[in-house]
Design a protein around this motif. Sequence first.
Motif, short mmCIF file in Angstrom:
data_model
loop_
_atom_site.label_atom_id
_atom_site.label_comp_id
_atom_site.label_asym_id
_atom_site.label_seq_id
_atom_site.Cartn_x
_atom_site.Cartn_y
_atom_site.Cartn_z
N GLU A 5 0.97 -1.00 0.29
CA GLU A 5 0.10 0.36 0.22
C GLU A 5 1.08 1.34 -0.28
O GLU A 5 2.69 1.42 0.55
CB GLU A 5 -0.69 0.08 1.78
N GLU A 6 0.82 2.27 -1.19
CA GLU A 6 1.84 3.09 -1.18
C GLU A 6 0.85 4.70 -0.52
O GLU A 6 0.11 4.66 -0.26
CB GLU A 6 1.94 3.57 -2.32
N ALA A 7 1.84 5.19 0.07
CA ALA A 7 1.01 6.83 0.61
C ALA A 7 2.48 8.09 0.13
O ALA A 7 3.48 7.41 0.29
CB ALA A 7 1.33 6.77 1.98
N PRO A 8 2.23 8.93 -0.24
CA PRO A 8 3.00 10.17 0.34
C PRO A 8 3.91 10.69 1.04
O PRO A 8 3.44 10.61 2.16
CB PRO A 8 1.95 11.72 -0.70
N VAL A 9 5.02 10.70 0.98
CA VAL A 9 6.22 11.20 2.14
C VAL A 9 6.73 12.36 1.16
O VAL A 9 7.24 12.19 0.08
CB VAL A 9 6.74 10.25 2.21
N GLY B 111 8.39 15.61 0.49
CA GLY B 111 8.97 17.19 -0.09
C GLY B 111 7.33 16.95 -1.38
O GLY B 111 6.31 18.19 -1.24
N GLY B 112 6.97 15.77 -1.98
CA GLY B 112 6.16 15.54 -2.40
C GLY B 112 4.81 16.01 -1.40
O GLY B 112 3.89 15.89 -2.45
N ALA B 113 4.86 15.10 -0.74
CA ALA B 113 3.73 15.24 0.25
C ALA B 113 3.76 16.23 0.82
O ALA B 113 1.98 16.73 1.27
CB ALA B 113 3.81 14.00 1.41
N TYR B 114 4.58 17.18 0.72
CA TYR B 114 4.33 18.40 1.68
C TYR B 114 3.80 19.01 0.33
O TYR B 114 2.68 19.97 1.04
CB TYR B 114 5.43 19.33 1.85
N PRO C 63 2.19 13.04 6.39
CA PRO C 63 0.68 13.24 6.67
C PRO C 63 0.01 12.26 7.36
O PRO C 63 0.90 11.39 7.71
CB PRO C 63 -0.09 13.39 5.20
N PRO C 64 -1.00 13.03 7.91
CA PRO C 64 -1.54 11.57 9.30
C PRO C 64 -1.78 10.56 8.87
O PRO C 64 -1.92 9.34 8.53
CB PRO C 64 -2.91 12.37 9.65
N ALA C 65 -1.85 10.42 7.24
CA ALA C 65 -2.86 9.08 6.54
C ALA C 65 -1.70 8.69 6.37
O ALA C 65 -1.27 6.82 6.44
CB ALA C 65 -3.27 9.15 5.57
N THR C 66 -0.42 8.78 5.99
CA THR C 66 1.02 8.04 5.48
C THR C 66 1.49 7.47 6.66
O THR C 66 1.93 6.50 7.45
CB THR C 66 1.88 8.93 4.96
N LEU C 67 1.01 8.53 7.93
CA LEU C 67 2.20 8.03 9.28
C LEU C 67 1.16 6.38 9.50
O LEU C 67 1.60 5.45 10.05
CB LEU C 67 2.19 8.86 10.70
N ASP C 68 -0.49 7.25 9.37
CA ASP C 68 -1.36 5.98 9.61
C ASP C 68 -0.82 4.54 8.99
O ASP C 68 -1.09 3.27 9.23
CB ASP C 68 -2.75 6.20 9.48
N GLN D 56 12.29 15.98 7.50
CA GLN D 56 11.51 15.86 9.06
C GLN D 56 9.89 14.39 8.44
O GLN D 56 9.91 13.97 9.80
CB GLN D 56 9.87 17.08 9.19
N ALA D 57 9.59 14.17 7.67
CA ALA D 57 9.17 12.87 7.11
C ALA D 57 9.63 11.79 8.58
O ALA D 57 9.26 10.92 8.52
CB ALA D 57 8.73 12.91 5.93
N ILE D 58 10.78 11.46 7.58
CA ILE D 58 11.79 10.36 8.21
C ILE D 58 12.41 10.44 9.30
O ILE D 58 12.22 8.86 9.81
CB ILE D 58 13.12 10.07 6.78
N LEU D 59 12.44 11.69 9.79
CA LEU D 59 12.84 11.66 11.44
C LEU D 59 11.79 11.24 12.35
O LEU D 59 11.58 10.71 13.28
CB LEU D 59 13.45 13.29 11.36
#
Length: 348
Positions: free
Chosen positions: A34-38, A40-43, A51-56, A85-88
């Motif tokens: 299942e793929e989700a954005p993370v 700069g693209g997600a920003y 984004p919350p859905a990616t963390l979820d 900040q996404a990976i951190l």
Amino acid sequence: MLIALLPGDGIGPEVTAEAVRVLEAVAGDRLTFEEAPVGGGAYHTQGHPLPPATLDLARRADAILFGAVGDPSCDALERHLRPEQAILGLRKELGLFANLRPARLFPELADASALRPEIAREMDLVIVRELTGDVYFGTPRGRRETNDGRREGFDTMRYDEDEIARIARVGFETAQGRRGSLCSVDKANVLETSQLWRDVVTEVAAEYPQVELAHMYVDNAAMQLVRNPGWFDTIVTGNLFGDILSDQASMCAGSIGMLPSASLGQGGKGLYEPIHGSAPDIAGQGRANPLAAILSAAMLLRHSADMAAEADRIEAAVAAALAAGHRTADLGGAVTCQGMGDAVLAAL
Ligand code: IPM
Ligand code: MG
């Protein structure tokens, strides 16, 4: 099992796509993606790098296959909105405190190493990098103005003894499963944090009498890594030193495009990513080396899926593709990212 696919920025999507093809070839029947954005693209599309859905999704998944984050168009953003900040955030939120970065030279790549082949050939080490503490996360941090009106920036290097002890145990256990030698890297001649690090690692050593422990200052370790990398078996170190030493080790292994990593917590869940970044200068041109991502997928099968045999098959296929002469641009060749994926699939 569910794998969260977070390809991210720059070359992340192209290298991740090749890793997915390889995973599907060896274990497609047992994996769902299942793929989700993370990043700069997600920003840009959702206003936040994680984004919350990616963390979820990352929380729900059994393992995470991560590409890369980093986007020059985000350089001027406030720090909490930057792609990194996404990976951190993922590392911190999921408690992935132990980062394993194996660095060994595929014999076929001896000529690609920044070191002389006879020195590079000896290298077969693992860096166990602490991933959720240190100056990366310490507070206070920030920028302010001094009384006389100059700008000042400050960060806090800190570790408590429990954080040190738990990563030390990962280091000792990793060494135990290898050649039995652990080198703890710090800067105890200057830093209080490092003196505590050294004290705690020495205490934990009593639990692992079979492992031979050495301590080394980070500047010396950087020097020894290029002088005699074969001396190292397992290195355990803090977040910042591990970040720097692992990039250095990658060039000894031929290319930063070759090194995978696993970020692990207390359970079986892990996040797997190449140690390289998003390389925006070559993104979208098919010039990236997917082998670090493919080797990260192998680590995923080994550490989070109990599929050691499949992991071995992937690693053998990578070696076979290199032995057959396939080289991406970073290794001095002209094979495309997808072409390298094809070569690994053919070897499988
Ligand atoms: C790494 C990277 C990251 C780090 C960046 C992208 C935040 O350099 O995984 O080594 O510094 O940990
Ligand atoms: Mg790094």
